[in-house]
Design a protein around this motif. Sequence first.
Motif, PDB file in Angstrom:
ATOM      1  N   UNK A 251       0.841  -1.190   0.000  1.00 26.01           N
ATOM      2  CA  UNK A 251       0.000   0.000   0.000  1.00 26.01           C
ATOM      3  C   UNK A 251       0.872   1.234   0.000  1.00 26.01           C
ATOM      4  N   UNK A 252       0.406   2.291  -0.650  1.00 26.41           N
ATOM      5  CA  UNK A 252       1.142   3.548  -0.676  1.00 26.41           C
ATOM      6  C   UNK A 252       1.933   3.707  -1.953  1.00 26.41           C
ATOM      7  N   UNK A 253       2.980   4.535  -1.900  1.00 29.39           N
ATOM      8  CA  UNK A 253       3.727   4.845  -3.125  1.00 29.39           C
ATOM      9  C   UNK A 253       4.640   3.713  -3.605  1.00 29.39           C
ATOM     10  N   UNK A 254       4.915   2.749  -2.729  1.00 27.41           N
ATOM     11  CA  UNK A 254       5.803   1.652  -3.101  1.00 27.41           C
ATOM     12  C   UNK A 254       5.013   0.577  -3.846  1.00 27.41           C
ATOM     13  N   UNK A 255       5.715  -0.294  -4.565  1.00 26.12           N
ATOM     14  CA  UNK A 255       5.056  -1.338  -5.343  1.00 26.12           C
ATOM     15  C   UNK A 255       5.594  -2.703  -4.970  1.00 26.12           C
ATOM     16  N   UNK A 256       4.754  -3.695  -5.084  1.00 29.83           N
ATOM     17  CA  UNK A 256       5.148  -5.067  -4.810  1.00 29.83           C
ATOM     18  C   UNK A 256       3.972  -5.853  -4.300  1.00 29.83           C
ATOM     19  N   UNK A 257       4.185  -7.148  -4.155  1.00 31.16           N
ATOM     20  CA  UNK A 257       3.123  -8.011  -3.651  1.00 31.16           C
ATOM     21  C   UNK A 257       3.735  -9.204  -2.948  1.00 31.16           C
ATOM     22  N   UNK A 258       3.038  -9.665  -1.917  1.00 31.42           N
ATOM     23  CA  UNK A 258       3.421 -10.837  -1.140  1.00 31.42           C
ATOM     24  C   UNK A 258       2.392 -11.923  -1.446  1.00 31.42           C
ATOM     25  N   UNK A 259       2.833 -13.150  -1.575  1.00 33.13           N
ATOM     26  CA  UNK A 259       1.914 -14.257  -1.817  1.00 33.13           C
ATOM     27  C   UNK A 259       1.043 -14.478  -0.592  1.00 33.13           C
ATOM     28  N   UNK A 260      -0.258 -14.633  -0.815  1.00 30.64           N
ATOM     29  CA  UNK A 260      -1.202 -14.925   0.249  1.00 30.64           C
ATOM     30  C   UNK A 260      -1.658 -16.376   0.133  1.00 30.64           C
ATOM     31  N   UNK A 261      -2.132 -16.916   1.238  1.00 34.31           N
ATOM     32  CA  UNK A 261      -2.612 -18.294   1.280  1.00 34.31           C
ATOM     33  C   UNK A 261      -3.982 -18.337   1.934  1.00 34.31           C
ATOM     34  N   UNK A 262      -4.899 -19.151   1.414  1.00 34.04           N
ATOM     35  CA  UNK A 262      -6.208 -19.269   2.044  1.00 34.04           C
ATOM     36  C   UNK A 262      -6.077 -19.795   3.476  1.00 34.04           C
ATOM     37  N   UNK A 263      -6.759 -19.108   4.378  1.00 31.85           N
ATOM     38  CA  UNK A 263      -6.800 -19.512   5.776  1.00 31.85           C
ATOM     39  C   UNK A 263      -8.237 -19.360   6.243  1.00 31.85           C
ATOM     40  N   UNK A 264      -8.635 -20.218   7.156  1.00 33.40           N
ATOM     41  CA  UNK A 264      -9.976 -20.106   7.721  1.00 33.40           C
ATOM     42  C   UNK A 264      -9.942 -20.587   9.159  1.00 33.40           C
ATOM     43  N   UNK A 265     -10.991 -20.226   9.877  1.00 36.78           N
ATOM     44  CA  UNK A 265     -11.114 -20.646  11.274  1.00 36.78           C
ATOM     45  C   UNK A 265     -12.344 -21.539  11.385  1.00 36.78           C
ATOM     46  N   UNK A 266     -12.144 -22.733  11.938  1.00 38.70           N
ATOM     47  CA  UNK A 266     -13.232 -23.685  12.168  1.00 38.70           C
ATOM     48  C   UNK A 266     -13.125 -24.144  13.619  1.00 38.70           C
ATOM     49  N   UNK A 267     -14.188 -23.917  14.368  1.00 44.77           N
ATOM     50  CA  UNK A 267     -14.233 -24.320  15.779  1.00 44.77           C
ATOM     51  C   UNK A 267     -13.028 -23.805  16.569  1.00 44.77           C
ATOM     52  N   UNK A 268     -12.634 -22.561  16.284  1.00 43.81           N
ATOM     53  CA  UNK A 268     -11.539 -21.942  17.023  1.00 43.81           C
ATOM     54  C   UNK A 268     -10.148 -22.367  16.586  1.00 43.81           C
ATOM     55  N   UNK A 269     -10.065 -23.168  15.517  1.00 39.83           N
ATOM     56  CA  UNK A 269      -8.773 -23.641  15.003  1.00 39.83           C
ATOM     57  C   UNK A 269      -8.462 -22.963  13.672  1.00 39.83           C
ATOM     58  N   UNK A 270      -7.207 -22.606  13.461  1.00 40.29           N
ATOM     59  CA  UNK A 270      -6.765 -22.000  12.200  1.00 40.29           C
ATOM     60  C   UNK A 270      -6.385 -23.109  11.240  1.00 40.29           C
ATOM     61  N   UNK A 271      -6.953 -23.053  10.051  1.00 45.05           N
ATOM     62  CA  UNK A 271      -6.657 -24.035   9.007  1.00 45.05           C
ATOM     63  C   UNK A 271      -6.034 -23.320   7.814  1.00 45.05           C
ATOM     64  N   UNK A 272      -4.982 -23.923   7.243  1.00 43.57           N
ATOM     65  CA  UNK A 272      -4.347 -23.403   6.020  1.00 43.57           C
ATOM     66  C   UNK A 272      -4.587 -24.378   4.883  1.00 43.57           C
ATOM     67  N   UNK A 273      -4.765 -23.835   3.695  1.00 38.23           N
ATOM     68  CA  UNK A 273      -4.971 -24.650   2.504  1.00 38.23           C
ATOM     69  C   UNK A 273      -3.630 -25.253   2.075  1.00 38.23           C
ATOM     70  N   UNK A 274      -3.443 -26.527   2.343  1.00 42.42           N
ATOM     71  CA  UNK A 274      -2.173 -27.203   2.042  1.00 42.42           C
ATOM     72  C   UNK A 274      -1.910 -27.279   0.549  1.00 42.42           C
ATOM     73  N   UNK A 275      -2.967 -27.397  -0.234  1.00 46.81           N
ATOM     74  CA  UNK A 275      -2.797 -27.467  -1.688  1.00 46.81           C
ATOM     75  C   UNK A 275      -2.159 -26.192  -2.200  1.00 46.81           C
TER      76      UNK A 275
END
Length: 111
Positions: free
Chosen positions: A79-103
């Motif tokens: 954000x702002x005057x600089x440029x670039x991007x970081x890879x994001x990964x799907x994450x969700x919360x189920x029953x208070x637990x954090x899950x990451x998309x392994x695929x």
Amino acid sequence: MSDWIDIAAVSDIPVRGARVVKSRAGCVAIFRTASNTVHALDNVCPHKAGPLAEGIVHGTAVTCPLHNWVISLETGMVQGPDEGQVTTYPARVVDGRILLDATRLRAGRAA
């Protein structure tokens, strides 16, 4: 079809904080916002490879601890005057637990 990995309890990450998950692909930062949403990004700032998990979480962004670049936790875009991007990964919360998309994690380019 996605393959979800149980990472930790949401309560294991402080509000407006982060933790690092190590994988064969590299390190992924898991962030928890003040509104208790969870986001996963590569743990490397696109500027000078700063450790984003050590940055300051504010709103839906994190500020890199090295040179104050602001990264969106939702999109990974700088954000702002600089440029670039970081890879994001799907994450969700189920029953208070954090899950990451392994695929996606295996297909990504985590640093």
